[in-house]
Design a protein around this motif. Structure first.
Motif, mmCIF file in Angstrom:
data_model
loop_
_atom_site.group_PDB
_atom_site.id
_atom_site.type_symbol
_atom_site.label_atom_id
_atom_site.label_comp_id
_atom_site.label_asym_id
_atom_site.label_seq_id
_atom_site.Cartn_x
_atom_site.Cartn_y
_atom_site.Cartn_z
ATOM 1 N N SER A 77 -4.019 -0.696 -3.914
ATOM 2 C CA SER A 77 -4.278 -2.127 -4.042
ATOM 3 C C SER A 77 -2.986 -2.785 -4.527
ATOM 4 O O SER A 77 -1.923 -2.182 -4.464
ATOM 5 C CB SER A 77 -5.456 -2.388 -4.980
ATOM 6 N N THR A 78 -3.083 -3.991 -5.010
ATOM 7 C CA THR A 78 -1.875 -4.781 -5.240
ATOM 8 C C THR A 78 -2.002 -5.698 -6.443
ATOM 9 O O THR A 78 -3.117 -6.109 -6.803
ATOM 10 C CB THR A 78 -1.581 -5.643 -3.988
ATOM 11 N N SER A 79 -0.868 -6.045 -7.019
ATOM 12 C CA SER A 79 -0.846 -7.046 -8.087
ATOM 13 C C SER A 79 -1.293 -8.407 -7.573
ATOM 14 O O SER A 79 -1.635 -9.298 -8.360
ATOM 15 C CB SER A 79 0.562 -7.153 -8.669
ATOM 16 N N GLU A 80 -1.299 -8.587 -6.241
ATOM 17 C CA GLU A 80 -1.727 -9.872 -5.666
ATOM 18 C C GLU A 80 -3.195 -10.170 -5.971
ATOM 19 O O GLU A 80 -3.635 -11.306 -5.819
ATOM 20 C CB GLU A 80 -1.509 -9.890 -4.148
ATOM 21 N N VAL A 81 -3.966 -9.151 -6.379
ATOM 22 C CA VAL A 81 -5.366 -9.430 -6.757
ATOM 23 C C VAL A 81 -5.424 -10.347 -7.974
ATOM 24 O O VAL A 81 -6.452 -10.968 -8.232
ATOM 25 C CB VAL A 81 -6.189 -8.143 -7.037
ATOM 26 N N TYR A 82 -4.322 -10.444 -8.733
ATOM 27 C CA TYR A 82 -4.275 -11.345 -9.890
ATOM 28 C C TYR A 82 -3.891 -12.774 -9.495
ATOM 29 O O TYR A 82 -3.957 -13.683 -10.304
ATOM 30 C CB TYR A 82 -3.284 -10.830 -10.942
ATOM 31 N N GLY A 83 -3.443 -12.964 -8.247
ATOM 32 C CA GLY A 83 -3.051 -14.294 -7.778
ATOM 33 C C GLY A 83 -1.867 -14.836 -8.564
ATOM 34 O O GLY A 83 -0.944 -14.099 -8.921
ATOM 35 N N ASP A 84 -1.891 -16.142 -8.839
ATOM 36 C CA ASP A 84 -0.865 -16.768 -9.673
ATOM 37 C C ASP A 84 -1.411 -16.715 -11.101
ATOM 38 O O ASP A 84 -2.190 -17.572 -11.516
ATOM 39 C CB ASP A 84 -0.619 -18.212 -9.237
ATOM 40 N N ASP A 140 -4.513 -11.162 -0.376
ATOM 41 C CA ASP A 140 -5.051 -11.150 -1.737
ATOM 42 C C ASP A 140 -6.549 -10.817 -1.728
ATOM 43 O O ASP A 140 -7.008 -9.907 -2.409
ATOM 44 C CB ASP A 140 -4.868 -12.518 -2.412
ATOM 45 N N GLU A 141 -7.310 -11.597 -0.948
ATOM 46 C CA GLU A 141 -8.764 -11.405 -0.917
ATOM 47 C C GLU A 141 -9.132 -10.146 -0.126
ATOM 48 O O GLU A 141 -10.152 -9.515 -0.401
ATOM 49 C CB GLU A 141 -9.463 -12.634 -0.323
ATOM 50 N N GLY A 142 -8.301 -9.792 0.849
ATOM 51 C CA GLY A 142 -8.526 -8.544 1.598
ATOM 52 C C GLY A 142 -8.484 -7.347 0.667
ATOM 53 O O GLY A 142 -9.341 -6.459 0.711
ATOM 54 N N LYS A 143 -7.483 -7.323 -0.206
ATOM 55 C CA LYS A 143 -7.353 -6.212 -1.161
ATOM 56 C C LYS A 143 -8.460 -6.267 -2.223
ATOM 57 O O LYS A 143 -8.955 -5.231 -2.671
ATOM 58 C CB LYS A 143 -5.976 -6.251 -1.845
ATOM 59 N N VAL A 162 -8.223 3.765 -7.746
ATOM 60 C CA VAL A 162 -7.650 2.477 -7.336
ATOM 61 C C VAL A 162 -6.409 2.194 -8.179
ATOM 62 O O VAL A 162 -6.482 2.165 -9.409
ATOM 63 C CB VAL A 162 -8.670 1.323 -7.477
ATOM 64 N N VAL A 163 -5.274 2.016 -7.502
ATOM 65 C CA VAL A 163 -4.051 1.614 -8.206
ATOM 66 C C VAL A 163 -3.638 0.227 -7.713
ATOM 67 O O VAL A 163 -3.817 -0.098 -6.535
ATOM 68 C CB VAL A 163 -2.885 2.624 -7.992
ATOM 69 N N ARG A 164 -3.130 -0.575 -8.634
ATOM 70 C CA ARG A 164 -2.633 -1.910 -8.267
ATOM 71 C C ARG A 164 -1.112 -1.873 -8.350
ATOM 72 O O ARG A 164 -0.537 -1.769 -9.444
ATOM 73 C CB ARG A 164 -3.216 -2.961 -9.214
ATOM 74 N N ILE A 165 -0.484 -1.962 -7.200
ATOM 75 C CA ILE A 165 0.960 -1.793 -7.094
ATOM 76 C C ILE A 165 1.665 -3.134 -7.287
ATOM 77 O O ILE A 165 1.340 -4.120 -6.628
ATOM 78 C CB ILE A 165 1.318 -1.198 -5.710
ATOM 79 N N PHE A 166 2.634 -3.141 -8.196
ATOM 80 C CA PHE A 166 3.496 -4.315 -8.389
ATOM 81 C C PHE A 166 4.758 -4.119 -7.545
ATOM 82 O O PHE A 166 5.000 -3.025 -7.029
ATOM 83 C CB PHE A 166 3.840 -4.473 -9.872
ATOM 84 N N ASN A 167 5.542 -5.177 -7.390
ATOM 85 C CA ASN A 167 6.707 -5.155 -6.489
ATOM 86 C C ASN A 167 7.458 -3.821 -6.528
ATOM 87 O O ASN A 167 7.923 -3.403 -7.568
ATOM 88 C CB ASN A 167 7.691 -6.273 -6.864
ATOM 89 N N THR A 168 7.569 -3.208 -5.350
ATOM 90 C CA THR A 168 8.241 -1.916 -5.219
ATOM 91 C C THR A 168 9.389 -2.062 -4.233
ATOM 92 O O THR A 168 9.299 -2.824 -3.273
ATOM 93 C CB THR A 168 7.234 -0.851 -4.732
ATOM 94 N N TYR A 169 10.469 -1.329 -4.487
ATOM 95 C CA TYR A 169 11.635 -1.428 -3.606
ATOM 96 C C TYR A 169 12.297 -0.062 -3.505
ATOM 97 O O TYR A 169 11.994 0.845 -4.296
ATOM 98 C CB TYR A 169 12.631 -2.462 -4.163
ATOM 99 N N GLY A 188 -9.989 4.012 -12.235
ATOM 100 C CA GLY A 188 -9.136 2.830 -12.277
ATOM 101 C C GLY A 188 -10.000 1.575 -12.320
ATOM 102 O O GLY A 188 -11.166 1.649 -12.680
ATOM 103 N N PRO A 189 -9.438 0.442 -11.918
ATOM 104 C CA PRO A 189 -8.074 0.248 -11.408
ATOM 105 C C PRO A 189 -7.016 0.407 -12.498
ATOM 106 O O PRO A 189 -7.293 0.169 -13.674
ATOM 107 C CB PRO A 189 -8.101 -1.186 -10.878
ATOM 108 N N VAL A 190 -5.823 0.824 -12.059
ATOM 109 C CA VAL A 190 -4.716 0.970 -12.992
ATOM 110 C C VAL A 190 -3.462 0.343 -12.397
ATOM 111 O O VAL A 190 -3.189 0.501 -11.202
ATOM 112 C CB VAL A 190 -4.498 2.458 -13.367
ATOM 113 N N ASN A 191 -2.748 -0.418 -13.229
ATOM 114 C CA ASN A 191 -1.493 -1.046 -12.794
ATOM 115 C C ASN A 191 -0.385 -0.006 -12.689
ATOM 116 O O ASN A 191 -0.198 0.795 -13.608
ATOM 117 C CB ASN A 191 -1.029 -2.099 -13.817
ATOM 118 N N LEU A 192 0.364 -0.045 -11.578
ATOM 119 C CA LEU A 192 1.575 0.759 -11.442
ATOM 120 C C LEU A 192 2.727 -0.180 -11.114
ATOM 121 O O LEU A 192 2.730 -0.849 -10.077
ATOM 122 C CB LEU A 192 1.429 1.808 -10.327
ATOM 123 N N GLY A 193 3.675 -0.258 -12.018
ATOM 124 C CA GLY A 193 4.817 -1.140 -11.807
ATOM 125 C C GLY A 193 5.779 -0.976 -12.964
ATOM 126 O O GLY A 193 5.513 -0.237 -13.914
#
Length: 325
Positions: free
Chosen positions: A119-126, A150-153, A173-180, A239-244
């Protein structure tokens, strides 16, 4: 370090940027890996070095379509993850998140396999809460241009937990923050790849808004360690657990660092902010530290150096045809 027992692991979206690094790590750990991808944003190039490996299998398939195979574990990374790609075909993005998750959850249920959702940090929106903890329910615009992702995830997370509660599926469930990192798509519209490509080309470097918005950037190797720690963690922790990476930087600071590391003289050019672009983003990774004993190890400068080397090498291959490395 290899595990005692070799598993048969399906990586959906395995030819993508993050997926291909996950395939590498799982192969290295002695597992059999089935890499599933429809190449919408993934690329065979990302896994070319694995194609002849006896424990690696590449399957072209769209996760929306039914799937039958025997597996022990499933990683669901199937979805375009950059605004440029997920907003180009928003209905497809939603279908991939919802129908794709259903396909893979059904497969997990039939196989009694463990399944992890990227999943993604986008679930938190702004976010109105900073930094973001897993208990924060988010501030998402359900009808905006980013909503397909956002809503898809968010819907994918709902499906995972409903399959867990109703059918007893073993989920993570992991929530991924910006990865590069290396193998990022050079035209995916993400801020790090954009700025590196622009700096290496010597053109203008684009900054949206005043560059005061913040992001937290996690190097891909650190993220993969976190995902695998979650998959191999206790069954009672879905989870969910934040990874970032909790180190927060402004976009302006990021651009200045990239410009310095590339030795570029590119000027900055400022453009208006995209719709629903979050102003602040930083994960609270207390839960990952406590439950998975995980924390990122790669600093931004070191990670950027490796990523710039990758883009520079790609650029040389394009320009000179045969030069590599």
């Amino acid at each position: 370090m290899g595990h005692l027992q070799s598993k048969r692991i399906l990586v959906a979206g395995g030819a993508g940027f993050i997926g291909s690094h996950l395939c590498d790590a799982l192969i290295q750990d002695g597992h059999e890996v089935i890499c599933l991808d429809n190449y919408y944003t993934g690329s065979r190039e990302n896994v070319r070095h694995l194609i002849d490996h006896p424990r690696f299998f590449l399957v072209e398939h769209d996760v929306e379509a039914p799937l039958e195979m025997a597996v022990d574990e499933i990683y669901n990374l199937a979805c375009p993850a950059s605004p440029k790609h997920y907003s180009r075909r928003p209905i497809k993005t939603l279908r991939t998140n919802v129908l794709g998750s259903l396909t893979l959850l059904e497969l997990a249920s039939r196989n009694q396999a463990k399944i992890l959702l990227a999943s993604t940090s986008e679930v938190y929106g702004d976010p109105e809460v900073h930094p973001q903890r897993e208990g924060y329910l988010g501030n998402v615009n359900p009808i905006g241009r980013r909503a397909c992702y956002d809503e898809g995830k968010r819907c994918a997370e709902t499906l995972f937990f409903d399959y867990h509660r109703e059918k007893g599926v073993n989920i993570r469930v992991v929530r991924i923050f910006n990865t590069y990192g290396p193998r990022m798509n050079h035209d995916d519209g993400r801020v790090i790849s954009n700025l590196i490509v622009q700096a290496l080309a010597g053109g203008e470097m684009t900054i949206y808004g005043k560059g005061k918005q913040t992001r937290s950037f996690c190097y891909v190797d650190d993220l993969i360690e976190g995902m695998m720690a979650m998959m191999n963690g206790p069954d009672l922790f879905p989870g969910p657990v934040n990874l970032g990476n909790p180190a927060e930087t402004t976009i302006l600071e990021l651009a200045a660092l990239i410009r310095a590391l590339t030795g570029s003289a590119s000027p900055f050019v400022f453009k208006s902010l995209p719709e629903d672009d979050p102003m602040r983003r930083r994960p609270d990774i207390t839960l990952a530290r406590e439950r998975l004993n995980w924390r990122p190890k790669t600093g931004l400068e070191e990670g950027l150096r490796r990523t710039i080397d990758f883009f520079r090498s790609e650029r040389e291959q394009e320009v000179y045809g045969t030069i590599s490395g």
